[in-house]
Design an enzyme around this catalytic site. Structure first.
Site, mmCIF file in Angstrom:
data_model
loop_
_atom_site.group_PDB
_atom_site.id
_atom_site.type_symbol
_atom_site.label_atom_id
_atom_site.label_comp_id
_atom_site.label_asym_id
_atom_site.label_seq_id
_atom_site.Cartn_x
_atom_site.Cartn_y
_atom_site.Cartn_z
ATOM 1 N N SER A 105 0.810 -1.219 0.000
ATOM 2 C CA SER A 105 0.000 0.000 0.000
ATOM 3 C C SER A 105 0.845 1.272 0.000
ATOM 4 O O SER A 105 0.401 2.312 -0.468
ATOM 5 C CB SER A 105 -0.928 -0.012 1.211
ATOM 6 N N ASP A 156 -1.100 5.114 8.737
ATOM 7 C CA ASP A 156 -0.907 3.897 7.953
ATOM 8 C C ASP A 156 -0.466 4.253 6.532
ATOM 9 O O ASP A 156 -0.566 5.415 6.109
ATOM 10 C CB ASP A 156 -2.205 3.087 7.948
ATOM 11 N N THR A 158 -1.354 4.108 3.281
ATOM 12 C CA THR A 158 -2.052 4.876 2.248
ATOM 13 C C THR A 158 -2.226 6.347 2.632
ATOM 14 O O THR A 158 -1.768 7.224 1.902
ATOM 15 C CB THR A 158 -3.413 4.221 1.926
ATOM 16 N N GLU A 269 -10.296 6.701 2.455
ATOM 17 C CA GLU A 269 -9.873 5.315 2.255
ATOM 18 C C GLU A 269 -10.779 4.319 2.970
ATOM 19 O O GLU A 269 -11.047 4.481 4.170
ATOM 20 C CB GLU A 269 -8.438 5.096 2.731
ATOM 21 N N HIS A 317 -4.340 -1.710 -4.941
ATOM 22 C CA HIS A 317 -4.046 -3.076 -5.419
ATOM 23 C C HIS A 317 -5.232 -3.951 -5.022
ATOM 24 O O HIS A 317 -6.114 -3.513 -4.279
ATOM 25 C CB HIS A 317 -2.778 -3.617 -4.730
HETATM 26 ZN ZN LIG Z 1 -2.587 -5.236 2.391
#
Ligand SMILES: [Zn+2]
Length: 381
Positions: A105, A156, A158, A269, A317
Site C-alpha cells: 500500500s 498507515d 495509504t 480510504e 491493489h
Molecule cells: Zn494489504
C-alpha cells in the site's frame, strides 16, 4: 464387559470429534468463504450532467485491496446494486511498483499521490529515498483545503503517502510528526498513540492545538466542529463495530472542507477491504466493501449537488486473489475463493464522476491517476 464398552465409546467419540473437528474446520472455511446475505440498502441513482469546466474540488476514494471481484461481491450482497453503479466513466490502473510485480500500500499510495513508481514500503519518497511532492502539497500551494479520512490509523501506509516523506511505512512517529507539520486542514482516523505515546517522549496533541486544530475524540465531537482545522482521532474498529462511521466522517469532511470556495482535495480510504483479503474472509470483505460503498454514496450525493466536484474511486491493489464461485442477488448470498492471503498484481478499476471524469477512462499506470489530476486542474508541475 464394561471396559470394552468404554473403550468403544472413547474411540467413537474421538473419531467423531476428529470428524467434528474436521467438519468444524470445513464449516469454518465454508463460513469464511460465504457471506450469507443480509438486508439491502437503497441505492439512489445520481444525476449525470455534462460540463467540461475545471473541477473546483476533487474527492479521491481508495478501496484498499479492492479489485473488481470485491466490488461485485458487494453488488451481489446488496441485491445487485451499489452506489458504484452510478459511475459511467471507467478505466483500469496497473499497480506494479518500481521493482517486482506486486505492490504494497505504501508504494501503491505513493504512486497515486506523487505520480512516481517506488519500492514497497516507501512513503512519499522515490527509489533513492528522495522526497516526492504529493498532490495535497501541490494543490495546497494553490489555496485548496486538504484532508484525509480513513478507517485505520491515519499514519498507515495509504494516508501517509498523501502527507509524509519517509523511507519506511513503519516510521509511524515520523509520519505523525509530518501530519503536524504538513498544514493539512483535516484528518480523521485511528492512531492517536503515534501522536501521544511516543518513544521520543514528545506529545504532539498540544502542538496540534497550538496550530489551531480542534482535536476530537469522537464522531459527535467532529460533527460539532463548525469550521477550521480538525484532527479527529477515533478507535481502530472493524466494519461490524464501526456503524456508519466512514460515511458520517466523510460527510463531516465535505462540510468542513467545502467552506473553502477556492476548492479542496479530500482522500477517503476504505482501509479494511484489504484486511478481509488478508484474512481470506468473505464476511469481512463484503462488510467493508458495503461500508465503503455507502461512503461513495455520500460523496456522489454531494458532488451531484455541487456540480464542481470530481469524484474518483479506485484501489491501490487487489488483495486475496478473490474469485466469486456462487451468489444469489435475491438473498445477497455470495461465495468466493481466495488464491491466498496476500496482495496480487492484477490491474484495478478506476471509476470517475463529474467535471474532468472523461480523463480517467482507458488503461494506464497507477502514476497516471496523479497526472490526470494535474491535467484536469490545469496544473503544470
Ligand atoms: Zn494489504
Amino acid at each position: 464387559m464394561k471396559r470394552p464398552l468404554i473403550l468403544i465409546i472413547v474411540v467413537l467419540l474421538s473419531v467423531n470429534h476428529g470428524l467434528l473437528g474436521q467438519t468444524n474446520t470445513a464449516d469454518s472455511i465454508k463460513s469464511k468463504n460465504t457471506y450469507p446475505g443480509g438486508t439491502f440498502y437503497k441505492v439512489e441513482s445520481i444525476r449525470h450532467f455534462r460540463n467540461c469546466r475545471k473541477p473546483r474540488n476533487i474527492v479521491l476514494m481508495i478501496g484498499d485491496g479492492m479489485g473488481v471481484a470485491q466490488v461485485f461481491a458487494g453488488m451481489t450482497a446488496n441485491g445487485g446494486h451499489l452506489y458504484i453503479d452510478n459511475f459511467d466513466r471507467i478505466g483500469f490502473s496497473k499497480t506494479q511498483p518500481s521493482k517486482g510485480y506486486i505492490t504494497d500500500s505504501a508504494a501503491g499510495g505513493t504512486a497515486i499521490a506523487t505520480g512516481e513508481k517506488t519500492y514497497d514500503g516507501a512513503v512519499g519518497v522515490d527509489t533513492l529515498k528522495k522526497p516526492l511532492e504529493n498532490i495535497l502539497e501541490i494543490v495546497r500551494k494553490r489555496g485548496f483545503s486538504t484532508g484525509v479520512v480513513v478507517t485505520t490509523e491515519v499514519t498507515d501506509a495509504t494516508p501517509a503517502s498523501f502527507v509524509a516523506h519517509v523511507p519506511s511505512r513503519y516510521q509511524s512517529e515520523e509520519i505523525a510528526q509530518a501530519f503536524v507539520d504538513s498544514g493539512i486542514d483535516l484528518f480523521i482516523g485511528a492512531g492517536r498513540e503515534n501522536f501521544e505515546n511516543r518513544n521520543d517522549g514528545k506529545n504532539l496533541i498540544p502542538e496540534l492545538a497550538a496550530k489551531g486544530y480542534k482535536v476530537c475524540s469522537s464522531v459527535d465531537e467532529i460533527n460539532a466542529v463548525k469550521s477550521g482545522k480538525t484532527g479527529g482521532f477515533l478507535e481502530n474498529l472493524p466494519y461490524d463495530k464501526r456503524g456508519d462511521q466512514l460515511a458520517v466522517t466523510t460527510g463531516a469532511a465535505l462540510r468542513l472542507l467545502s467552506r473553502n470556495g477556492q476548492g479542496f482535495f479530500l482522500m477517503v480510504e476504505g482501509s479494511k477491504i484489504d484486511s478481509g483479503g488478508h484474512a481470506t474472509d468473505m464476511n469481512q470483505e463484503v462488510g467493508e466493501m458495503l461500508d465503503f460503498d455507502r461512503a461513495v454514496g455520500k460523496v456522489l450525493e454531494f458532488a451531484a449537488k455541487d456540480r464542481r466536484t470530481l469524484v474518483v474511486v479506485t484501489a491501490d491493489h487487489e488483495t486475496g486473489g478473490l474469485s466469486l464461485t456462487g451468489g444469489d442477488m435475491s438473498t445477497g448470498k455470495v461465495t468466493g475463493n481466495f488464491a491466498w492471503g496476500n496482495h496480487t498484481g492484477i490491474m484495478v478499476p478506476v471509476f470517475a464522476y463529474g467535471p474532468g471524469a472523461d480523463a480517467f477512462m482507458g488503461i494506464y499506470e497507477n502514476t497516471g491517476i496523479f497526472r490526470r489530476f494535474l491535467k484536469v486542474l490545469k496544473i503544470r508541475n
